[in-house]
Scaffold this motif. Structure first.
Motif, mmCIF file in Angstrom:
data_model
loop_
_atom_site.group_PDB
_atom_site.id
_atom_site.type_symbol
_atom_site.label_atom_id
_atom_site.label_comp_id
_atom_site.label_asym_id
_atom_site.label_seq_id
_atom_site.Cartn_x
_atom_site.Cartn_y
_atom_site.Cartn_z
ATOM 1 N N PRO A 99 55.887 26.274 38.044
ATOM 2 C CA PRO A 99 55.485 27.600 37.540
ATOM 3 C C PRO A 99 54.216 27.550 36.696
ATOM 4 O O PRO A 99 53.413 28.487 36.705
ATOM 5 N N ALA A 100 54.039 26.450 35.944
ATOM 6 C CA ALA A 100 52.834 26.334 35.124
ATOM 7 C C ALA A 100 51.587 26.281 36.005
ATOM 8 O O ALA A 100 50.540 26.851 35.674
ATOM 9 N N VAL A 102 51.340 27.615 38.994
ATOM 10 C CA VAL A 102 51.140 28.969 39.530
ATOM 11 C C VAL A 102 50.431 29.859 38.521
ATOM 12 O O VAL A 102 49.524 30.630 38.855
ATOM 13 N N SER A 103 50.852 29.733 37.255
ATOM 14 C CA SER A 103 50.234 30.532 36.200
ATOM 15 C C SER A 103 48.754 30.183 36.040
ATOM 16 O O SER A 103 47.898 31.067 35.914
ATOM 17 N N SER A 104 48.443 28.900 36.094
ATOM 18 C CA SER A 104 47.041 28.469 35.977
ATOM 19 C C SER A 104 46.223 28.956 37.174
ATOM 20 O O SER A 104 45.076 29.393 37.021
ATOM 21 N N ALA A 106 46.827 31.583 38.937
ATOM 22 C CA ALA A 106 46.642 33.026 38.813
ATOM 23 C C ALA A 106 45.467 33.347 37.903
ATOM 24 O O ALA A 106 44.687 34.270 38.171
ATOM 25 N N GLU A 107 45.322 32.580 36.821
ATOM 26 C CA GLU A 107 44.196 32.803 35.915
ATOM 27 C C GLU A 107 42.858 32.529 36.610
ATOM 28 O O GLU A 107 41.875 33.253 36.420
ATOM 29 N N ASN A 110 42.214 35.366 39.049
ATOM 30 C CA ASN A 110 41.824 36.566 38.312
ATOM 31 C C ASN A 110 40.368 36.493 37.870
ATOM 32 O O ASN A 110 39.638 37.495 37.899
#
Length: 266
Positions: A99-100, A102-104, A106-107, A110
């Motif tokens: 998940p970490a 995926v979060s990175s 996404a940033e 973006n």
């Protein structure tokens, strides 16, 4: 153009005025098209469509290069295959996505999403700015100066005799001829200057003698404007305020000349 005792104008046989022909305006995509007796012409733009979907209609030079097109296509294919690979691997539990991570990711996406919007928005507004400049400043400047000149001509030459009418008609005809020659020169479907001038003759905007002189100058759309100035110098000679009127007419004609030149080099 001149005789020994003054200016002699040759009025066209057929002016092709068709005031009773209906004109329809239709929206198609991001611009409006006017359907008239002379065919289809761009009349305006739809700002909302440009802001929403304008990027897909922009033909910026950078997007016309084959290398850029191939790179964009390769990038889209790579991203699609990678996304499909990750979805399949995760669906069959062949790998576990952190998940970490995926979060990175996404940033990062973006960030590039905002950057892409900024870059693509630049091309959209640059294209829109060019269109508005040509329409309002260049073509609009030509017609604004032409309208001013026509109004001044009516005030300076109020007579209704045959000679005065011929002079007024010739001024209007040459102004329209200059604009028609400019449009023809900018039209990639017109093969050469001779064809462009012949079309002006067919539309009764130039006589055969005038067309020959325009062709000697390479079909330059500014030639009829030079003749227009000669008309004012001849017609207003010896009349009250002649110098002021000729200078004023010269200013308007030079504005028309600027509109022609700027449009062809835009």
């Amino acid at each position: 153009m001149k005789s020994g005792d003054g200016f002699v104008a040759e009025a066209p046989a057929d002016r092709h005025w068709q005031a009773d022909v209906p004109i329809q305006t239709k929206w198609r995509g991001i611009v409006t098209f006017v359907e008239g007796p002379d065919g289809q012409n761009v009349d305006g733009y739809k700002l909302d469509e440009i802001l929403r979907f304008g990027f897909f209609h922009v033909h910026a030079p950078v997007f016309e290069h084959l290398f850029v097109k191939s790179q964009i296509l390769a990038l889209c294919i790579f991203v699609g295959v990678l996304a499909l690979f990750l979805v399949i691997m995760d669906g069959y539990e062949l790998m576990t996505i952190d998940p970490a991570l995926v979060s990175s990711s996404a940033e990062v996406f973006n960030y590039f999403s905002g950057l892409s919007a900024f870059i693509f928005g630049f091309f959209v507004f640059a294209q829109l700015g060019s269109f508005l400049s040509i329409k309002n400043d260049m073509v609009g400047g030509f017609w604004g100066a032409f309208q001013d000149l026509s109004s001044l001509t009516g005030a300076w030459l109020p007579g209704t005799d045959t000679k005065t009418k011929a002079i007024k008609e010739t001024i209007v005809r040459w102004g329209l001829a200059s604009f028609a020659l400019m449009c023809g020169e900018a039209n990639p479907e017109v093969p050469d200057a001779k064809t462009n001038v012949e079309r002006a003759v067919q539309r009764s905007l130039l006589t055969k003698q005038e067309a020959a002189q325009v062709l000697e100058a390479g079909g330059n759309p500014a030639v009829p404007l030079i003749w227009m100035l000669d008309i004012y110098e001849t017609s207003l000679h010896g009349k009250p305020g002649a110098d002021f009127k000729v200078n004023k007419a010269e200013d308007k004609i030079l504005l028309m000349r600027s509109g022609v030149g700027n449009t062809l080099t835009a």
